[in-house]
Design a protein around this motif. Structure first.
Motif, PDB file in Angstrom:
ATOM      1  N   ASP A 295       1.007  -1.086   0.152  1.00 39.80           N
ATOM      2  CA  ASP A 295       0.058   0.088   0.006  1.00 39.80           C
ATOM      3  C   ASP A 295       1.058   1.070  -0.070  1.00 39.80           C
ATOM      4  OD1 ASP A 295      -2.447  -1.572   0.080  1.00 39.80           O
ATOM      5  OD2 ASP A 295      -2.567  -1.193   2.170  1.00 39.80           O
ATOM      6  N   PHE A 296       1.964   1.271   0.754  1.00 40.46           N
ATOM      7  CA  PHE A 296       2.854   2.342   0.805  1.00 40.46           C
ATOM      8  C   PHE A 296       3.594   2.688  -0.475  1.00 40.46           C
ATOM      9  CE2 PHE A 296       6.959   4.104   1.658  1.00 40.46           C
ATOM     10  CZ  PHE A 296       6.511   5.576   2.498  1.00 40.46           C
ATOM     11  N   VAL A 297       4.075   1.692  -0.849  1.00 45.72           N
ATOM     12  CA  VAL A 297       5.014   1.811  -2.186  1.00 45.72           C
ATOM     13  C   VAL A 297       4.363   2.110  -3.499  1.00 45.72           C
ATOM     14  CG1 VAL A 297       6.585   0.565  -3.638  1.00 45.72           C
ATOM     15  CG2 VAL A 297       6.780   0.187  -1.083  1.00 45.72           C
ATOM     16  N   THR A 298       3.032   1.585  -3.647  1.00 46.89           N
ATOM     17  CA  THR A 298       2.264   1.631  -4.591  1.00 46.89           C
ATOM     18  C   THR A 298       1.888   3.347  -4.941  1.00 46.89           C
ATOM     19  OG1 THR A 298       0.088   0.729  -3.721  1.00 46.89           O
ATOM     20  CG2 THR A 298       1.543  -0.622  -5.077  1.00 46.89           C
ATOM     21  N   GLN A 299       1.735   3.691  -3.762  1.00 52.06           N
ATOM     22  CA  GLN A 299       0.999   5.237  -3.448  1.00 52.06           C
ATOM     23  C   GLN A 299       2.288   6.387  -3.607  1.00 52.06           C
ATOM     24  OE1 GLN A 299      -1.718   5.518  -0.192  1.00 52.06           O
ATOM     25  NE2 GLN A 299      -2.393   3.339  -0.535  1.00 52.06           N
ATOM     26  N   HIS A 300       3.333   5.964  -3.741  1.00 55.64           N
ATOM     27  CA  HIS A 300       4.403   6.689  -3.718  1.00 55.64           C
ATOM     28  C   HIS A 300       5.257   6.719  -4.869  1.00 55.64           C
ATOM     29  CE1 HIS A 300       3.212   7.019   0.474  1.00 55.64           C
ATOM     30  NE2 HIS A 300       3.519   8.165   0.164  1.00 55.64           N
ATOM     31  N   THR A 301       6.082   7.593  -5.337  1.00 51.40           N
ATOM     32  CA  THR A 301       7.058   7.318  -6.241  1.00 51.40           C
ATOM     33  C   THR A 301       8.297   6.822  -5.763  1.00 51.40           C
ATOM     34  OG1 THR A 301       8.182   9.573  -5.965  1.00 51.40           O
ATOM     35  CG2 THR A 301       6.247   9.647  -7.406  1.00 51.40           C
ATOM     36  N   ALA A 302       9.206   6.190  -6.795  1.00 58.50           N
ATOM     37  CA  ALA A 302      10.381   5.627  -6.178  1.00 58.50           C
ATOM     38  C   ALA A 302      11.451   6.562  -5.420  1.00 58.50           C
ATOM     39  CB  ALA A 302      11.432   5.262  -7.631  1.00 58.50           C
ATOM     40  N   GLU A 303      11.335   7.868  -5.837  1.00 60.33           N
ATOM     41  CA  GLU A 303      12.223   8.930  -5.228  1.00 60.33           C
ATOM     42  C   GLU A 303      11.570   9.051  -3.752  1.00 60.33           C
ATOM     43  OE1 GLU A 303      13.747  13.497  -5.687  1.00 60.33           O
ATOM     44  OE2 GLU A 303      12.334  12.608  -7.300  1.00 60.33           O
ATOM     45  N   GLU A 304      10.227   9.279  -3.716  1.00 61.71           N
ATOM     46  CA  GLU A 304       9.701   9.449  -2.323  1.00 61.71           C
ATOM     47  C   GLU A 304       9.957   8.121  -1.388  1.00 61.71           C
ATOM     48  OE1 GLU A 304       5.840  12.207  -3.835  1.00 61.71           O
ATOM     49  OE2 GLU A 304       5.765  10.035  -3.664  1.00 61.71           O
ATOM     50  N   VAL A 305       9.688   6.832  -1.941  1.00 59.25           N
ATOM     51  CA  VAL A 305      10.057   5.659  -0.971  1.00 59.25           C
ATOM     52  C   VAL A 305      11.437   5.865  -0.673  1.00 59.25           C
ATOM     53  CG1 VAL A 305       9.938   3.225  -1.073  1.00 59.25           C
ATOM     54  CG2 VAL A 305       8.069   4.493  -2.375  1.00 59.25           C
ATOM     55  N   THR A 306      12.329   5.951  -1.515  1.00 59.82           N
ATOM     56  CA  THR A 306      13.779   5.898  -1.241  1.00 59.82           C
ATOM     57  C   THR A 306      13.917   6.851  -0.268  1.00 59.82           C
ATOM     58  OG1 THR A 306      14.268   5.122  -3.610  1.00 59.82           O
ATOM     59  CG2 THR A 306      16.135   6.063  -2.243  1.00 59.82           C
ATOM     60  N   ALA A 307      13.502   8.093  -0.414  1.00 58.34           N
ATOM     61  CA  ALA A 307      13.595   9.156   0.872  1.00 58.34           C
ATOM     62  C   ALA A 307      13.197   8.682   2.324  1.00 58.34           C
ATOM     63  CB  ALA A 307      13.059  10.545   0.341  1.00 58.34           C
ATOM     64  N   VAL A 308      11.815   8.237   2.090  1.00 60.45           N
ATOM     65  CA  VAL A 308      11.439   7.755   3.452  1.00 60.45           C
ATOM     66  C   VAL A 308      12.196   6.503   3.917  1.00 60.45           C
ATOM     67  CG1 VAL A 308       9.525   6.668   4.490  1.00 60.45           C
ATOM     68  CG2 VAL A 308       9.197   8.524   2.869  1.00 60.45           C
ATOM     69  N   PHE A 309      12.619   5.577   3.221  1.00 66.04           N
ATOM     70  CA  PHE A 309      13.415   4.545   3.864  1.00 66.04           C
ATOM     71  C   PHE A 309      14.708   5.127   4.046  1.00 66.04           C
ATOM     72  CE2 PHE A 309      11.534   0.145   2.735  1.00 66.04           C
ATOM     73  CZ  PHE A 309      10.414   0.661   2.416  1.00 66.04           C
ATOM     74  N   ALA A 310      15.430   5.978   3.533  1.00 63.42           N
ATOM     75  CA  ALA A 310      16.745   6.229   3.957  1.00 63.42           C
ATOM     76  C   ALA A 310      16.505   6.977   5.561  1.00 63.42           C
ATOM     77  CB  ALA A 310      17.199   7.475   2.908  1.00 63.42           C
ATOM     78  N   ARG A 311      15.360   7.651   5.483  1.00 62.92           N
ATOM     79  CA  ARG A 311      15.245   8.501   7.032  1.00 62.92           C
ATOM     80  C   ARG A 311      15.176   7.571   7.959  1.00 62.92           C
ATOM     81  NH1 ARG A 311      11.874  12.143   4.201  1.00 62.92           N
ATOM     82  NH2 ARG A 311       9.956  11.023   5.214  1.00 62.92           N
ATOM     83  N   HIS A 312      14.861   6.124   7.573  1.00 65.28           N
ATOM     84  CA  HIS A 312      14.531   5.137   8.749  1.00 65.28           C
ATOM     85  C   HIS A 312      15.368   4.229   8.652  1.00 65.28           C
ATOM     86  CE1 HIS A 312      10.377   7.100   8.620  1.00 65.28           C
ATOM     87  NE2 HIS A 312      10.146   6.556   9.828  1.00 65.28           N
ATOM     88  N   ASP A 313      16.277   4.400   7.826  1.00 63.60           N
ATOM     89  CA  ASP A 313      17.565   3.361   7.720  1.00 63.60           C
ATOM     90  C   ASP A 313      16.786   1.987   7.313  1.00 63.60           C
ATOM     91  OD1 ASP A 313      20.044   2.576   7.482  1.00 63.60           O
ATOM     92  OD2 ASP A 313      20.257   2.086   9.721  1.00 63.60           O
ATOM     93  N   ALA A 314      15.977   2.072   6.409  1.00 63.50           N
ATOM     94  CA  ALA A 314      15.650   0.802   5.820  1.00 63.50           C
ATOM     95  C   ALA A 314      16.028   0.372   4.657  1.00 63.50           C
ATOM     96  CB  ALA A 314      13.922   0.902   6.033  1.00 63.50           C
ATOM     97  N   VAL A 315      15.665  -0.714   3.937  1.00 63.21           N
ATOM     98  CA  VAL A 315      16.290  -0.913   2.567  1.00 63.21           C
ATOM     99  C   VAL A 315      15.377  -1.265   1.568  1.00 63.21           C
ATOM    100  CG1 VAL A 315      17.687  -2.978   1.397  1.00 63.21           C
ATOM    101  CG2 VAL A 315      18.333  -2.309   3.579  1.00 63.21           C
ATOM    102  N   ALA A 316      15.388  -0.337   0.498  1.00 69.13           N
ATOM    103  CA  ALA A 316      14.375  -0.442  -0.704  1.00 69.13           C
ATOM    104  C   ALA A 316      15.451  -0.316  -1.941  1.00 69.13           C
ATOM    105  CB  ALA A 316      13.338   0.426  -0.689  1.00 69.13           C
ATOM    106  N   SER A 317      15.741  -1.459  -2.706  1.00 69.85           N
ATOM    107  CA  SER A 317      16.625  -1.331  -3.632  1.00 69.85           C
ATOM    108  C   SER A 317      15.765  -1.371  -5.021  1.00 69.85           C
ATOM    109  CB  SER A 317      17.521  -2.546  -3.753  1.00 69.85           C
ATOM    110  OG  SER A 317      18.338  -2.574  -2.368  1.00 69.85           O
TER     111      SER A 317
END
Length: 403
Positions: A295-317
């Motif tokens: 739900d989260f990924v499909t509602q956001h662009t790749a740039e947005e997902v990457t930015a959010v994951f980076a703030r939380h030190d999570a991995v999205a490649s």
């Protein structure tokens, strides 16, 4: 600087991928590889697939990298004598014919070890040199099926699937190179002299598919293909598509990283949910986790997902295409895509990276018979003898076919 395997001499009787890939991996680090082809029948990889501007197959260019090419009818009497001279000065012989081919030609392991007791012989075959399936013909896809890889790849309601590259052949080549190095180490330590490395094509993948067997036999869990999720997804993750059409793979390998991932996609309410306190508890509700990430990924662009994951030190490649691989800054920085002077074709460079004795790409796959004259000269044949062998159809020189 000489490569770490600079004095290692390898005779390659292999063809197609599995055996030749083992030799190519070792050649990157300096091994002196002599690939032997029949004068009237070259390795099919020269012609399989797309061609480069010079007409050579691009797959051949990388599988034949750093190898000297000898065109020799080694099954003939004179050819067998030449092969013996080569074996007597070699450390390793690689072959991936069907079981029994070498024996019928009179050069099985016993004969080879009579010629050279210190020789390491890598024998690659579909199902191994012994057993009830010994004589059953096999290719890489059959091995992918037997290893369980195909069974676990695909969607639950769809058919089993093969991966997008020759996984069985490639991993066999890698495992074959490992087997050779282990045997050479045993020889160096004085444990044994020569020996045979018997490797079935399905076995390399079977070894890498390590987890499912103890899961079944130890915990009575039978993995099933699971589409965009892992067959046994005990940690959150999977493959997801962003609102702007970019595929990302998301993963977390521990309770701590899983909590950061959940916080990124669902905030504190999701991350602090008692159902997700540990990976064990989380695994019981993995469908809920997958849906939340989706739900989260499909509602956001790749740039947005990457930015959010980076703030939380999570991995999205990001899932890279081949075009993106060849332009990726990190891959380029690592020097993982290379070529040689005068060649347009680029290939994957030597891996792994050694700090003191790195690998080197010296040349790409050469034409048939490219090194026949120089190899035979090194064995003591003069020009007249080499010409006679060529006229007899036992040897092919570059630019000259058999009569």
């Amino acid at each position: 600087m000489p490569g770490p395997l600079d004095h290692l001499k390898i005779i390659e009787l292999g063809h197609v991928i599995a055996g030749p890939f083992s030799a190519a991996l070792l050649s990157d680090f300096g091994a002196d590889v002599i690939k032997i082809e029949a004068p009237n029948r070259t390795d099919m990889m020269r012609d399989l697939g797309p061609k480069a501007e010079d007409g050579a197959g691009v797959w051949w260019k990388t599988l034949g990298r750093n190898k000297k090419i000898l065109s020799l009818d080694w099954k003939s009497g004179e050819g067998r004598d030449i092969l013996r001279k080569l074996v007597e000065g070699a450390d390793v012989l690689i072959e991936n014919f069907r079981p029994g081919v070498l024996e019928r030609a009179g050069i099985g392991p016993e004969t080879l070890h009579e010629w050279n007791p210190d020789l390491i012989v890598l024998r690659v075959s579909g199902y191994g040199q012994e057993g009830p399936m010994r004589d059953v013909p096999a290719f890489g896809r059959a091995a992918e099926a037997m290893s369980g890889l195909a069974h676990l790849t695909g969607f639950p309601d769809g058919p089993p699937m093969h991966p997008g590259f020759p996984a069985a052949d490639s991993t066999t080549g890698l495992m074959g190179a490992l087997g050779i190095m282990i045997a050479l180490f045993a020889r160096e330590k004085g444990i044994v002299r020569g020996q045979v490395v018997d490797l079935a094509v399905f076995e390399a993948l079977l070894r890498l598919m390590d987890y499912p067997v103890p899961a079944l036999t130890g915990a009575n869990l039978s993995p099933r293909r699971n589409g965009l999720r892992q067959p046994m997804d005990f940690a959150p993750g999977g493959m997801f598509r962003t609102s702007d059409g970019v595929w990302l793979t998301v993963s977390a390998g521990s309770a701590e990283t899983a909590q950061r991932l959940l916080r990124a996609v669902g905030g504190d309410s999701l991350a602090d949910d008692p159902r997700f306190e540990t990976l064990g508890e989380m695994s019981q509700h993995m469908a809920v986790v997958f849906d939340a990430i989706n739900d989260f990924v499909t509602q956001h662009t790749a740039e947005e997902v990457t930015a959010v994951f980076a703030r939380h030190d999570a991995v999205a490649s990001r899932v890279l295409s081949v075009e993106e691989i060849t332009t990726n800054e990190q891959i380029r920085h690592r020097g993982d895509i290379v070529s040689v002077e005068g060649e347009q074709t680029q290939v994957i460079g030597p891996i792994p990276h050694l700090s003191a004795t790195p690998g080197e790409l010296r040349w790409l796959g050469r034409p048939p018979g490219a090194d026949s004259r120089s190899i035979l000269s090194d064995l003591g044949f003069d020009d007249e003898q080499i010409s006679a062998l060529c006229e007899a159809g036992l040897v092919r020189l570059e630019g000259r076919g058999t009569p």
